[in-house]
Design a protein around this motif. Structure first.
Motif, short mmCIF file in Angstrom:
data_model
loop_
_atom_site.label_atom_id
_atom_site.label_comp_id
_atom_site.label_asym_id
_atom_site.label_seq_id
_atom_site.Cartn_x
_atom_site.Cartn_y
_atom_site.Cartn_z
N LEU A 5 1.47 -1.02 -0.13
CA LEU A 5 0.26 0.00 0.30
C LEU A 5 0.67 1.40 -0.43
CD1 LEU A 5 -2.82 -0.84 2.63
CD2 LEU A 5 -3.29 -1.10 0.10
N GLU A 6 0.58 2.18 -0.47
CA GLU A 6 1.23 3.51 -0.96
C GLU A 6 0.26 4.35 0.32
OE1 GLU A 6 3.53 4.65 -3.31
OE2 GLU A 6 3.44 2.81 -3.30
N PRO A 7 1.73 4.97 0.91
CA PRO A 7 0.97 6.12 2.00
C PRO A 7 0.93 7.32 1.57
CG PRO A 7 3.58 5.92 2.04
CD PRO A 7 2.93 4.92 0.52
N GLU A 8 -0.52 7.74 2.56
CA GLU A 8 -1.06 8.52 2.48
C GLU A 8 -0.53 9.79 2.59
OE1 GLU A 8 -4.34 9.35 5.46
OE2 GLU A 8 -5.12 7.74 4.44
N SER A 9 -0.32 10.88 1.83
CA SER A 9 -0.07 12.43 2.31
C SER A 9 -0.63 12.61 3.69
CB SER A 9 0.67 12.75 1.83
OG SER A 9 -0.67 13.68 1.26
N VAL A 10 0.24 13.11 4.40
CA VAL A 10 -0.27 13.65 5.76
C VAL A 10 0.46 15.19 6.27
CG1 VAL A 10 -0.89 13.71 8.27
CG2 VAL A 10 -0.94 11.57 6.68
N ASN A 39 4.93 21.08 15.25
CA ASN A 39 5.87 20.30 17.04
C ASN A 39 5.57 19.21 15.76
OD1 ASN A 39 3.31 20.18 15.97
ND2 ASN A 39 2.74 20.52 17.96
N LEU A 40 5.43 18.47 14.79
CA LEU A 40 5.12 17.04 14.33
C LEU A 40 3.93 15.54 14.25
CD1 LEU A 40 9.08 16.04 14.36
CD2 LEU A 40 8.07 16.94 12.29
#
Length: 165
Positions: A85-90, A95-96
């Motif tokens: 699975l490709e990770p979705e952009s967040v 502060n991460l």
């Protein structure tokens, strides 16, 4: 005078090259050859022991291919790059951390501490089709997300809501 000799009154005898007390401590080609021969034997023994341990572990290691039963059929899974699975952009803040908006409130609870009562709500957040449940302070949720506590939910006042739960 060496520290070992000062402490024990005799020369240090290593495990590789033993010499008798009173012998000359000058290293000649015979002593060097004997020492290198002993080092080779020690290295061979260590490699043999490591090989034995590796064979022992390899025999007990489970294979990477998984077999499982689906109904009455036995299937074998082999890894495939297309299944990754490709990770979705967040969007991350400085502060991460990232902001997740709550969807609904599932439950309420009042925790009784020594000096006060703390009202909690079980909040459901949905991200990428997965629901996550967390307990949050009711006062903070009312301040940040008043729409979750609207009259449309069917609960008209705090007192009535507390009586129901």
């Amino acid at each position: 005078m060496a520290s070992y000799e000062a402490l024990y009154g005799r020369k240090y005898q290593s495990l590789l090259c033993w010499y008798e007390y009173g012998e000359a401590s000058v290293l000649g080609p015979d002593v060097v050859a004997e020492t290198t021969e002993k080092i080779k034997r020690i290295r061979e023994r260590i490699l043999t022991a490591q090989s034995r341990q590796k064979n022992y572990v390899d025999q007990r290691r489970k294979p990477l291919d998984l077999e499982f039963e689906v109904g009455e059929h036995l299937c074998k899974y082999t890894s495939d790059a297309a299944h990754v699975l490709e990770p979705e952009s967040v969007e991350l803040e400085e502060n991460l951390t990232f902001q997740v908006t709550p969807v609904r409130i599932d439950d309420t609870s009042v925790k009784k501490l020594r000096g006060k009562d703390v009202s909690l709500v079980k909040v459901v957040c949905e991200r990428a089709g997965v629901e996550e449940h967390t307990w949050e302070l009711e006062s903070e949720m009312r301040k940040d997300y008043p729409e979750l506590f609207s009259v449309d939910v069917g609960i008209e006042s705090d007192e009535m809501r507390r009586r129901i739960w």
